[in-house]
Design a protein around this motif. Sequence first.
Motif, PDB file in Angstrom:
ATOM      1  N   GLY A 221       0.788  -1.225   0.000  1.00  0.00           N
ATOM      2  CA  GLY A 221       0.000   0.000   0.000  1.00  0.00           C
ATOM      3  C   GLY A 221       0.821   1.276   0.000  1.00  0.00           C
ATOM      4  O   GLY A 221       0.475   2.253  -0.686  1.00  0.00           O
ATOM      5  N   ARG A 222       1.901   1.316   0.774  1.00  0.00           N
ATOM      6  CA  ARG A 222       2.747   2.525   0.833  1.00  0.00           C
ATOM      7  C   ARG A 222       3.294   2.863  -0.540  1.00  0.00           C
ATOM      8  O   ARG A 222       3.300   4.032  -0.955  1.00  0.00           O
ATOM      9  CB  ARG A 222       3.926   2.312   1.790  1.00  0.00           C
ATOM     10  CG  ARG A 222       3.602   2.333   3.264  1.00  0.00           C
ATOM     11  CD  ARG A 222       4.885   2.352   4.072  1.00  0.00           C
ATOM     12  NE  ARG A 222       5.752   1.218   3.772  1.00  0.00           N
ATOM     13  CZ  ARG A 222       7.048   1.165   4.079  1.00  0.00           C
ATOM     14  NH1 ARG A 222       7.620   2.201   4.675  1.00  0.00           N
ATOM     15  NH2 ARG A 222       7.772   0.093   3.803  1.00  0.00           N
ATOM     16  N   GLU A 223       3.745   1.837  -1.253  1.00  0.00           N
ATOM     17  CA  GLU A 223       4.361   2.075  -2.554  1.00  0.00           C
ATOM     18  C   GLU A 223       3.324   2.466  -3.603  1.00  0.00           C
ATOM     19  O   GLU A 223       3.597   3.286  -4.476  1.00  0.00           O
ATOM     20  CB  GLU A 223       5.131   0.825  -3.005  1.00  0.00           C
ATOM     21  CG  GLU A 223       6.072   0.252  -1.972  1.00  0.00           C
ATOM     22  CD  GLU A 223       6.985   1.298  -1.351  1.00  0.00           C
ATOM     23  OE1 GLU A 223       7.345   2.274  -2.026  1.00  0.00           O
ATOM     24  OE2 GLU A 223       7.352   1.135  -0.178  1.00  0.00           O
ATOM     25  N   VAL A 224       2.131   1.875  -3.511  1.00  0.00           N
ATOM     26  CA  VAL A 224       1.059   2.234  -4.453  1.00  0.00           C
ATOM     27  C   VAL A 224       0.702   3.707  -4.305  1.00  0.00           C
ATOM     28  O   VAL A 224       0.544   4.429  -5.297  1.00  0.00           O
ATOM     29  CB  VAL A 224      -0.186   1.349  -4.227  1.00  0.00           C
ATOM     30  CG1 VAL A 224      -1.349   1.846  -5.079  1.00  0.00           C
ATOM     31  CG2 VAL A 224       0.113  -0.105  -4.565  1.00  0.00           C
ATOM     32  N   SER A 225       0.592   4.183  -3.058  1.00  0.00           N
ATOM     33  CA  SER A 225       0.258   5.594  -2.814  1.00  0.00           C
ATOM     34  C   SER A 225       1.329   6.520  -3.380  1.00  0.00           C
ATOM     35  O   SER A 225       1.023   7.539  -4.008  1.00  0.00           O
ATOM     36  CB  SER A 225       0.107   5.846  -1.311  1.00  0.00           C
ATOM     37  OG  SER A 225      -0.950   5.082  -0.783  1.00  0.00           O
ATOM     38  N   PHE A 226       2.602   6.149  -3.181  1.00  0.00           N
ATOM     39  CA  PHE A 226       3.698   6.968  -3.685  1.00  0.00           C
ATOM     40  C   PHE A 226       3.685   7.010  -5.209  1.00  0.00           C
ATOM     41  O   PHE A 226       3.845   8.073  -5.827  1.00  0.00           O
ATOM     42  CB  PHE A 226       5.034   6.416  -3.191  1.00  0.00           C
ATOM     43  CG  PHE A 226       6.232   7.122  -3.767  1.00  0.00           C
ATOM     44  CD1 PHE A 226       6.639   8.356  -3.281  1.00  0.00           C
ATOM     45  CD2 PHE A 226       6.952   6.551  -4.811  1.00  0.00           C
ATOM     46  CE1 PHE A 226       7.732   9.012  -3.825  1.00  0.00           C
ATOM     47  CE2 PHE A 226       8.042   7.197  -5.362  1.00  0.00           C
ATOM     48  CZ  PHE A 226       8.442   8.430  -4.872  1.00  0.00           C
ATOM     49  N   ILE A 227       3.493   5.851  -5.848  1.00  0.00           N
ATOM     50  CA  ILE A 227       3.500   5.772  -7.309  1.00  0.00           C
ATOM     51  C   ILE A 227       2.364   6.600  -7.900  1.00  0.00           C
ATOM     52  O   ILE A 227       2.541   7.320  -8.896  1.00  0.00           O
ATOM     53  CB  ILE A 227       3.377   4.306  -7.769  1.00  0.00           C
ATOM     54  CG1 ILE A 227       4.648   3.520  -7.410  1.00  0.00           C
ATOM     55  CG2 ILE A 227       3.114   4.218  -9.263  1.00  0.00           C
ATOM     56  CD1 ILE A 227       5.899   4.013  -8.090  1.00  0.00           C
ATOM     57  N   LYS A 228       1.189   6.525  -7.300  1.00  0.00           N
ATOM     58  CA  LYS A 228       0.046   7.311  -7.799  1.00  0.00           C
ATOM     59  C   LYS A 228       0.322   8.808  -7.677  1.00  0.00           C
ATOM     60  O   LYS A 228      -0.071   9.588  -8.550  1.00  0.00           O
ATOM     61  CB  LYS A 228      -1.225   6.933  -7.030  1.00  0.00           C
ATOM     62  CG  LYS A 228      -1.758   5.552  -7.399  1.00  0.00           C
ATOM     63  CD  LYS A 228      -3.049   5.234  -6.666  1.00  0.00           C
ATOM     64  CE  LYS A 228      -3.608   3.882  -7.109  1.00  0.00           C
ATOM     65  NZ  LYS A 228      -4.852   3.543  -6.391  1.00  0.00           N
ATOM     66  N   SER A 229       1.024   9.209  -6.617  1.00  0.00           N
ATOM     67  CA  SER A 229       1.394  10.619  -6.460  1.00  0.00           C
ATOM     68  C   SER A 229       2.357  11.045  -7.564  1.00  0.00           C
ATOM     69  O   SER A 229       2.241  12.142  -8.110  1.00  0.00           O
ATOM     70  CB  SER A 229       2.042  10.849  -5.094  1.00  0.00           C
ATOM     71  OG  SER A 229       1.159  10.533  -4.044  1.00  0.00           O
ATOM     72  N   CYS A 230       3.291  10.161  -7.906  1.00  0.00           N
ATOM     73  CA  CYS A 230       4.249  10.454  -8.983  1.00  0.00           C
ATOM     74  C   CYS A 230       3.530  10.632 -10.309  1.00  0.00           C
ATOM     75  O   CYS A 230       3.845  11.535 -11.097  1.00  0.00           O
ATOM     76  CB  CYS A 230       5.280   9.327  -9.095  1.00  0.00           C
ATOM     77  SG  CYS A 230       6.426   9.234  -7.709  1.00  0.00           S
ATOM     78  N   ILE A 231       2.565   9.758 -10.572  1.00  0.00           N
ATOM     79  CA  ILE A 231       1.819   9.828 -11.838  1.00  0.00           C
ATOM     80  C   ILE A 231       1.039  11.132 -11.931  1.00  0.00           C
ATOM     81  O   ILE A 231       0.960  11.763 -13.000  1.00  0.00           O
ATOM     82  CB  ILE A 231       0.882   8.612 -11.970  1.00  0.00           C
ATOM     83  CG1 ILE A 231       1.715   7.328 -12.113  1.00  0.00           C
ATOM     84  CG2 ILE A 231      -0.045   8.769 -13.170  1.00  0.00           C
ATOM     85  CD1 ILE A 231       0.886   6.059 -12.102  1.00  0.00           C
ATOM     86  N   LYS A 232       0.464  11.575 -10.816  1.00  0.00           N
ATOM     87  CA  LYS A 232      -0.275  12.845 -10.805  1.00  0.00           C
ATOM     88  C   LYS A 232       0.639  14.022 -11.122  1.00  0.00           C
ATOM     89  O   LYS A 232       0.281  14.934 -11.873  1.00  0.00           O
ATOM     90  CB  LYS A 232      -0.938  13.054  -9.438  1.00  0.00           C
ATOM     91  CG  LYS A 232      -2.160  12.184  -9.201  1.00  0.00           C
ATOM     92  CD  LYS A 232      -2.776  12.498  -7.844  1.00  0.00           C
ATOM     93  CE  LYS A 232      -4.006  11.636  -7.592  1.00  0.00           C
ATOM     94  NZ  LYS A 232      -4.617  11.921  -6.254  1.00  0.00           N
ATOM     95  N   VAL A 233       1.851  13.999 -10.542  1.00  0.00           N
ATOM     96  CA  VAL A 233       2.811  15.080 -10.794  1.00  0.00           C
ATOM     97  C   VAL A 233       3.243  15.066 -12.251  1.00  0.00           C
ATOM     98  O   VAL A 233       3.310  16.122 -12.909  1.00  0.00           O
ATOM     99  CB  VAL A 233       4.033  14.929  -9.859  1.00  0.00           C
ATOM    100  CG1 VAL A 233       5.131  15.927 -10.263  1.00  0.00           C
ATOM    101  CG2 VAL A 233       3.629  15.148  -8.408  1.00  0.00           C
ATOM    102  N   LEU A 234       3.537  13.888 -12.778  1.00  0.00           N
ATOM    103  CA  LEU A 234       3.990  13.766 -14.163  1.00  0.00           C
ATOM    104  C   LEU A 234       2.901  14.180 -15.153  1.00  0.00           C
ATOM    105  O   LEU A 234       3.202  14.685 -16.246  1.00  0.00           O
ATOM    106  CB  LEU A 234       4.428  12.331 -14.450  1.00  0.00           C
ATOM    107  CG  LEU A 234       5.724  11.884 -13.774  1.00  0.00           C
ATOM    108  CD1 LEU A 234       5.944  10.394 -13.963  1.00  0.00           C
ATOM    109  CD2 LEU A 234       6.932  12.652 -14.336  1.00  0.00           C
ATOM    110  N   ALA A 235       1.642  13.991 -14.764  1.00  0.00           N
ATOM    111  CA  ALA A 235       0.533  14.368 -15.645  1.00  0.00           C
ATOM    112  C   ALA A 235       0.521  15.870 -15.912  1.00  0.00           C
ATOM    113  O   ALA A 235       0.071  16.336 -16.966  1.00  0.00           O
ATOM    114  CB  ALA A 235      -0.783  13.920 -15.049  1.00  0.00           C
TER     115      ALA A 235
END
Length: 238
Positions: A221-235
């Motif tokens: 779960g910790r890593e999924v949350s971090f990855i989703k945050s990265c995708i939002k920034v990259l968007a």
Amino acid sequence: DEDEDEDDGVGGNKKRLNLKKKPKVKMEQEQDQAKKEEQEEVEVMVEKGVQYSLNDLIDAVLYDLPKDCFCRMGLACVDMFETDDDEFCMGRAYGASHGGVVGILRYEPTILPPFQQYGEEKMTHAQMLTSRVGKTLVHELGHCFMFDHCTAYRCLMNGSGSLEEDVSIPMRLCPTDFDKLSHACEALPSVKLRKKGKSPTGAWVDRYNHLSALYSQMAMGREVSFIKSCIKVLAKWK
């Protein structure tokens, strides 16, 4: 009879065996018993203090290393030590040595119970063991790429002084170490794009989407949350 002489596909004319499937309940009972015996064996090994030299295991991993092999890692289902003063050691890879070893034994949930603060209580036995061992394995691979321990960020290359601290380390590289990896691995899509003067954002998003799917499957779960945050920034960079 033609049916008796028919080739069964295994090689030669043989009769097919009429195998009966075991009842599902019996199979599950046998699997549970096998798992229980394996856990008992692990606990006995730790209690008796049976340990193997990590350096000897690394020598075995590096023996006759192919010339085209950048690095080779070994997984040891035993308890390990590096020096006589060590209580235990979970893994080691020396810089530029092109090889290392990671121990599995003490990561067993029967030995090291789940840490709720890191979301491990939601994991199955297999997910927990895989995430713990996988993280240390990638950490040691980083040393093969000449990465030192990171002291600037919360990073996969952080050093640890205990098993709890080990589990707390995130499964991600900091910006500095990620840049080192990009420099070392010229085959990465993002690196190829940057060399051509193009934006690597799309390649990064693809990478993070694949990681998100993997981490979700592993209940990390910790890593999924971090990855989703990265995708939002990259968007926002598109």
